[in-house]
Design an enzyme around this catalytic site. Structure first.
Site, PDB file in Angstrom:
ATOM      1  N   HIS A 197      -9.284   9.725   3.122  1.00 32.85           N
ATOM      2  CA  HIS A 197      -8.833   8.681   2.189  1.00 32.85           C
ATOM      3  C   HIS A 197      -9.058   9.190   0.769  1.00 32.85           C
ATOM      4  O   HIS A 197     -10.103   9.759   0.471  1.00 32.85           O
ATOM      5  CB  HIS A 197      -9.626   7.393   2.413  1.00 32.85           C
ATOM      6  CG  HIS A 197      -8.984   6.183   1.788  1.00 32.85           C
ATOM      7  ND1 HIS A 197      -8.941   5.994   0.432  1.00 32.85           N
ATOM      8  CD2 HIS A 197      -8.358   5.109   2.333  1.00 32.85           C
ATOM      9  CE1 HIS A 197      -8.316   4.851   0.176  1.00 32.85           C
ATOM     10  NE2 HIS A 197      -7.944   4.299   1.323  1.00 32.85           N
ATOM     11  N   ARG A 233      -0.925   9.103   1.640  1.00 36.82           N
ATOM     12  CA  ARG A 233      -2.357   9.337   1.459  1.00 36.82           C
ATOM     13  C   ARG A 233      -2.723  10.821   1.384  1.00 36.82           C
ATOM     14  O   ARG A 233      -3.542  11.222   0.573  1.00 36.82           O
ATOM     15  CB  ARG A 233      -3.061   8.730   2.670  1.00 36.82           C
ATOM     16  CG  ARG A 233      -4.274   7.989   2.311  1.00 36.82           C
ATOM     17  CD  ARG A 233      -4.726   7.200   3.497  1.00 36.82           C
ATOM     18  NE  ARG A 233      -4.576   5.789   3.212  1.00 36.82           N
ATOM     19  CZ  ARG A 233      -5.045   4.839   3.988  1.00 36.82           C
ATOM     20  NH1 ARG A 233      -5.662   5.144   5.097  1.00 36.82           N
ATOM     21  NH2 ARG A 233      -4.883   3.586   3.664  1.00 36.82           N
ATOM     22  N   GLU A 237       0.866  -1.189   0.000  1.00 33.48           N
ATOM     23  CA  GLU A 237       0.000   0.000   0.000  1.00 33.48           C
ATOM     24  C   GLU A 237       0.898   1.232   0.000  1.00 33.48           C
ATOM     25  O   GLU A 237       2.115   1.125   0.196  1.00 33.48           O
ATOM     26  CB  GLU A 237      -0.941  -0.010   1.209  1.00 33.48           C
ATOM     27  CG  GLU A 237      -2.071  -1.015   1.035  1.00 33.48           C
ATOM     28  CD  GLU A 237      -3.073  -1.003   2.179  1.00 33.48           C
ATOM     29  OE1 GLU A 237      -4.272  -1.086   1.905  1.00 33.48           O
ATOM     30  OE2 GLU A 237      -2.674  -0.922   3.344  1.00 33.48           O
ATOM     31  N   ARG A 292      -1.415   8.787   9.234  1.00 35.39           N
ATOM     32  CA  ARG A 292      -1.239   7.343   9.462  1.00 35.39           C
ATOM     33  C   ARG A 292      -0.798   6.621   8.187  1.00 35.39           C
ATOM     34  O   ARG A 292      -1.331   6.853   7.111  1.00 35.39           O
ATOM     35  CB  ARG A 292      -2.557   6.738   9.939  1.00 35.39           C
ATOM     36  CG  ARG A 292      -2.524   5.241  10.102  1.00 35.39           C
ATOM     37  CD  ARG A 292      -3.854   4.739  10.585  1.00 35.39           C
ATOM     38  NE  ARG A 292      -4.895   4.999   9.630  1.00 35.39           N
ATOM     39  CZ  ARG A 292      -5.385   4.085   8.784  1.00 35.39           C
ATOM     40  NH1 ARG A 292      -4.912   2.864   8.785  1.00 35.39           N
ATOM     41  NH2 ARG A 292      -6.355   4.401   7.956  1.00 35.39           N
ATOM     42  N   HIS A 308     -11.750   9.581   6.827  1.00 41.04           N
ATOM     43  CA  HIS A 308     -11.509   8.136   6.956  1.00 41.04           C
ATOM     44  C   HIS A 308     -10.986   7.725   8.331  1.00 41.04           C
ATOM     45  O   HIS A 308     -11.431   6.738   8.897  1.00 41.04           O
ATOM     46  CB  HIS A 308     -10.504   7.750   5.877  1.00 41.04           C
ATOM     47  CG  HIS A 308     -10.151   6.297   5.821  1.00 41.04           C
ATOM     48  ND1 HIS A 308     -11.077   5.323   5.516  1.00 41.04           N
ATOM     49  CD2 HIS A 308      -8.964   5.640   5.997  1.00 41.04           C
ATOM     50  CE1 HIS A 308     -10.488   4.132   5.518  1.00 41.04           C
ATOM     51  NE2 HIS A 308      -9.212   4.299   5.830  1.00 41.04           N
TER      52      HIS A 308
HETATM   53  P1  FAD Z   1     -14.117   0.420  15.638  1.00 37.28           P
HETATM   54  O1  FAD Z   1     -13.804  -0.755  14.821  1.00 37.28           O
HETATM   55  O2  FAD Z   1     -14.676   1.581  14.952  1.00 37.28           O
HETATM   56  O3  FAD Z   1     -15.120  -0.045  16.772  1.00 37.28           O
HETATM   57  C1  FAD Z   1     -15.739   0.885  17.620  1.00 37.28           C
HETATM   58  C2  FAD Z   1     -16.825   0.178  18.389  1.00 37.28           C
HETATM   59  O4  FAD Z   1     -17.277   1.000  19.430  1.00 37.28           O
HETATM   60  C3  FAD Z   1     -18.059  -0.156  17.575  1.00 37.28           C
HETATM   61  O5  FAD Z   1     -18.483  -1.423  17.959  1.00 37.28           O
HETATM   62  C4  FAD Z   1     -19.076   0.892  18.002  1.00 37.28           C
HETATM   63  O6  FAD Z   1     -20.404   0.472  17.878  1.00 37.28           O
HETATM   64  C5  FAD Z   1     -18.692   1.032  19.451  1.00 37.28           C
HETATM   65  N1  FAD Z   1     -19.089   2.280  20.096  1.00 37.28           N
HETATM   66  C6  FAD Z   1     -18.815   3.545  19.704  1.00 37.28           C
HETATM   67  N2  FAD Z   1     -19.297   4.423  20.610  1.00 37.28           N
HETATM   68  C7  FAD Z   1     -19.875   3.698  21.592  1.00 37.28           C
HETATM   69  C8  FAD Z   1     -20.541   4.016  22.794  1.00 37.28           C
HETATM   70  N3  FAD Z   1     -20.730   5.273  23.182  1.00 37.28           N
HETATM   71  N4  FAD Z   1     -21.021   3.012  23.557  1.00 37.28           N
HETATM   72  C9  FAD Z   1     -20.872   1.723  23.168  1.00 37.28           C
HETATM   73  N5  FAD Z   1     -20.238   1.350  22.039  1.00 37.28           N
HETATM   74  C10 FAD Z   1     -19.742   2.333  21.268  1.00 37.28           C
HETATM   75  N6  FAD Z   1      -7.184   0.100   8.960  1.00 37.28           N
HETATM   76  C11 FAD Z   1      -6.219  -0.790   8.658  1.00 37.28           C
HETATM   77  O7  FAD Z   1      -5.268  -0.962   9.422  1.00 37.28           O
HETATM   78  N7  FAD Z   1      -6.310  -1.515   7.519  1.00 37.28           N
HETATM   79  C12 FAD Z   1      -7.332  -1.401   6.636  1.00 37.28           C
HETATM   80  O8  FAD Z   1      -7.381  -2.078   5.634  1.00 37.28           O
HETATM   81  C13 FAD Z   1      -8.343  -0.450   6.932  1.00 37.28           C
HETATM   82  N8  FAD Z   1      -9.386  -0.273   6.082  1.00 37.28           N
HETATM   83  C14 FAD Z   1     -10.409   0.551   6.463  1.00 37.28           C
HETATM   84  C15 FAD Z   1     -11.544   0.632   5.663  1.00 37.28           C
HETATM   85  C16 FAD Z   1     -12.629   1.395   6.063  1.00 37.28           C
HETATM   86  C17 FAD Z   1     -13.839   1.491   5.185  1.00 37.28           C
HETATM   87  C18 FAD Z   1     -12.568   2.107   7.287  1.00 37.28           C
HETATM   88  C19 FAD Z   1     -13.722   2.925   7.738  1.00 37.28           C
HETATM   89  C20 FAD Z   1     -11.445   2.031   8.075  1.00 37.28           C
HETATM   90  C21 FAD Z   1     -10.354   1.259   7.672  1.00 37.28           C
HETATM   91  N9  FAD Z   1      -9.217   1.159   8.466  1.00 37.28           N
HETATM   92  C22 FAD Z   1      -8.233   0.270   8.136  1.00 37.28           C
HETATM   93  C23 FAD Z   1      -9.160   1.785   9.772  1.00 37.28           C
HETATM   94  C24 FAD Z   1      -9.493   0.728  10.818  1.00 37.28           C
HETATM   95  O9  FAD Z   1     -10.488  -0.121  10.323  1.00 37.28           O
HETATM   96  C25 FAD Z   1      -9.951   1.332  12.107  1.00 37.28           C
HETATM   97  O10 FAD Z   1      -9.086   2.330  12.527  1.00 37.28           O
HETATM   98  C26 FAD Z   1      -9.995   0.284  13.208  1.00 37.28           C
HETATM   99  O11 FAD Z   1     -10.702  -0.821  12.748  1.00 37.28           O
HETATM  100  C27 FAD Z   1     -10.640   0.862  14.439  1.00 37.28           C
HETATM  101  O12 FAD Z   1     -10.931  -0.181  15.305  1.00 37.28           O
HETATM  102  P2  FAD Z   1     -11.492   0.130  16.758  1.00 37.28           P
HETATM  103  O13 FAD Z   1     -11.742  -1.188  17.391  1.00 37.28           O
HETATM  104  O14 FAD Z   1     -10.626   1.093  17.417  1.00 37.28           O
HETATM  105  O15 FAD Z   1     -12.871   0.892  16.467  1.00 37.28           O
HETATM  106  C1  SIN Z   2      -7.459   0.830   2.383  1.00 39.51           C
HETATM  107  O1  SIN Z   2      -7.676  -0.369   2.187  1.00 39.51           O
HETATM  108  O2  SIN Z   2      -7.173   1.647   1.507  1.00 39.51           O
HETATM  109  C2  SIN Z   2      -7.565   1.331   3.767  1.00 39.51           C
HETATM  110  C3  SIN Z   2      -6.379   0.938   4.482  1.00 39.51           C
HETATM  111  C4  SIN Z   2      -6.256   1.731   5.733  1.00 39.51           C
HETATM  112  O3  SIN Z   2      -7.071   2.624   5.996  1.00 39.51           O
HETATM  113  O4  SIN Z   2      -5.303   1.465   6.458  1.00 39.51           O
END
Ligand code: FAD
Ligand code: SIN
Length: 541
Positions: free
Chosen positions: A238, A286, A120, A382, A347
């Site tokens: 993004h 990015r 990437e 990032r 993003h």
């Molecule tokens: P999240 O996965 O967002 O989980 C948050 C959780 O908290 C959810 O369950 C939500 O319902 C809950 N929540 C929120 N507020 C409350 C509340 N007040 N009370 C109770 N529950 C609550 N990163 C990579 O490293 N590689 C990738 O390929 C990549 N692709 C991505 C593609 C997309 C479309 C997106 C949006 C992001 C991507 N990212 C990627 C970024 C990455 O996915 C996220 O940064 C990471 O998954 C965040 O994980 P998390 O567990 O911190 O939060």
């Molecule tokens: C992507 O697949 O382009 C997202 C990867 C990331 O947010 O780290």
């Protein structure tokens, strides 16, 4: 008011929350159990939608090294990534990724069964593990959900939102107030360890790749509780979200890995324009690609550019990107033949609750991991696929840290907490706010004025418009619905991002001010917002 007691409460069921709950249950004897709450159904999160993959400097990839990964991360971070934190997370990745595999997560392999790695933007070598081609987040979260639901030590509450953190006058976290969005009831949870894993803030912007739940609840609540919040001006846009029409606001992502495999960006004249902006072309960092697309869109007065993936071998394209292929096909776009309309979208949140790798925040007993935290790994920008890695490494380290912590349920609560609880015991009157409309207004303000390119004028305009919305929204604490709570939190987040962006009088990483030049990357300061000091926003070295 009803109350319960748990040794540990995990808020959020993305990669960070699920893995933390699982590891804590596996590592520790937890006397009063672990509660995992999630605002909607389990796993409905940013994590679920991750496509490209997860960085792993693993022994299965002898070509890679911690030094190389650290170098790439620091470069992308534009002088703000913490080198010690970055090294630690990179070094831990081998053990943690292999532990995920032990816990049932599977990553794509070749015909010989060896792990395969993709490339990437801004990575100097292929080091990104993926699952189901372009469904890495789904693969990771579904396996973790299966493990968590089988684990009898973890009690799960879905459709339950954390709305307030209970902090004593001595700055110690004693628990949280939760809101059940089906019954409309509030409840107190007393706990000695509250772990915020609530994800990012993408929903404060009109166009975003984040699902509806990404409203910054954890960061807003921690801010209200007096925790230090850091680097919120750094929002990653993004470059390539599917831009079917200006009306489609929650946008499906077209992974950077598609460019990693050779796809090219073109404008409406069919010109491959990235060559004008960076010698790395489509694989520039990015923020660089996002600003290039933004400039081309402005020049052409259009709402998108195009991604040409048809130059990738069709068999490879379909095998690597089945989810993207299917989603585009549903919308009449055959990515093996047609151009894909794309535009930038909010993003990822680089800033967040200032936290150590083990999740410790400035409040005792309050921990933050994943996107909601700011460990210093990402700096001002990032590096792709570093966030899932940060989620799982910090969850793993937190479980280790808690093995040595005192997890006794808090016995005494002070007057301050009693008063807080009182607010939630009283009923509220009046009509529910039209929060959908209000959220839309706020998202427009942020997109137009605090978006990809900012100026003092646009930020001051946003600041006064946000203030007016805040003045009109009287419910500061107890609200009538999840929508109202989210709007309340989004106002707080929007205000913090705007103030931080005003204070950072330079362009650095994802924070671009057209009224200030690019910063000297060797001299960098984090932005801390320390609510308790009452000094407002200031920079510390
Ligand atoms: P999240 O996965 O967002 O989980 C948050 C959780 O908290 C959810 O369950 C939500 O319902 C809950 N929540 C929120 N507020 C409350 C509340 N007040 N009370 C109770 N529950 C609550 N990163 C990579 O490293 N590689 C990738 O390929 C990549 N692709 C991505 C593609 C997309 C479309 C997106 C949006 C992001 C991507 N990212 C990627 C970024 C990455 O996915 C996220 O940064 C990471 O998954 C965040 O994980 P998390 O567990 O911190 O939060
Ligand atoms: C992507 O697949 O382009 C997202 C990867 C990331 O947010 O780290």
């Amino acid at each position: 008011m009803k109350y319960s007691e748990y040794s540990v409460v995990v808020v959020g069921s993305g990669a960070a929350g699920l893995y933390a709950a699982l590891k804590i249950s596996q590592n520790l004897k937890v006397p009063e159990g672990i509660l995992l709450i999630s605002k909607s159904s389990l796993g409905n999160s940013n994590s679920r939608y991750a496509q490209g993959g997860i960085v792993g400097v693993v022994h299965q990839n002898p070509l890679d090294s911690v030094e190389s990964h650290v170098k790439d991360t620091l470069k992308a971070g534009a002088g703000l990534s913490d080198e010690i934190v970055t090294k630690h997370i990179s070094q831990a990745s081998d053990e943690v990724i292999n532990n995920l595999i032990t816990n049932g997560v599977s990553f794509d392999t070749n015909d010989d069964g060896d792990l395969t790695f993709t490339l990437e933007a801004a990575h100097s070598i292929r080091r990104i593990l993926h699952s189901g081609g372009d469904a890495t987040g789904k693969g990771i979260t579904e396996s973790l959900i299966e493990a968590v639901t089988k684990d009898s030590g973890i009690h799960v509450l879905e459709n339950t939102m954390a709305v307030e953190i209970l902090v004593s006058a001595q700055k110690e976290c004693k628990g949280i107030i939760i809101y059940n969005n089906v019954t409309g009831e509030h409840e107190i949870i007393y706990s000695s360890a509250v772990i915020l894993a609530t994800g990012g803030v993408g929903q404060v912007y009109k166009y975003t790749t984040n699902p509806n739940g990404a409203t910054g609840d954890g960061i807003a609540s921690a801010y209200e509780a007096g925790a230090i919040i850091q680097d919120m001006e750094f929002i990653q846009f993004h470059p390539t979200a599917l831009a079917l029409s200006p009306e489609s606001q929650n946008r499906f992502l077209i992974s950077e890995a598609v460019r990693g495999e050779g796809a090219k960006l073109i404008n409406h004249n069919g010109e491959e324009f990235m060559v004008k902006y960076s010698d790395k072309k489509e694989l520039a960092p990015r923020d660089v690609v996002t600003r290039a697309i933004y400039a081309e869109m402005k020049k052409e007065d259009s709402s998108n550019v195009y991604l040409n993936a048809s130059i990738i071998d069709k068999t490879k394209l379909l095998k690597r990107f089945p989810t993207i292929y299917a989603r585009c096909k549903e919308n009449g776009i055959d990515i093996s033949k047609d151009l894909i309309p794309v535009a930038p979208a909010a993003h990822y949140t680089m800033g967040g609750i200032k936290a150590e790798i083990c999740g410790k925040t400035s409040i005792k007993g309050l921990y933050a991991i994943g996107e909601t935290a700011c460990t210093g790994l990402h700096g001002a920008n990032r590096l792709a696929s570093n966030s899932l890695l940060e989620c799982v490494v910090c969850a793993y380290e937190l479980a280790d840290y808690l093995s040595f912590a005192n997890l006794e349920i808090p016995k005494k609560i002070d007057d301050g907490i009693r008063k807080m609880i009182d607010v939630y015991s009283r009923s509220i009157s009046g009509k529910e706010y039209d929060y959908n409309n209000l959220k839309s207004k706020l998202k427009d303000i942020m997109w137009e004025n605090v978006g990809i390119i900012r100026t003092e004028e646009s930020l001051l305009k946003a600041s006064s418009e946000i203030k007016a919305l805040q003045d009109n929204f009287k419910r500061r604490r107890k609200c009538m619905s999840q929508g109202e709570y989210e709007y309340r939190n989004m106002l707080t987040i929007a205000s913090i991002i705007t103030q931080s962006a005003l204070e950072r009088k330079e362009s650095r990483g994802a924070h671009c001010r057209s009224d200030y030049p690019q910063a000297d990357k060797t001299r960098a300061m984090h932005s801390n917002i320390d609510k308790l000091s009452d000094k407002g926003i200031y920079y510390v070295k």
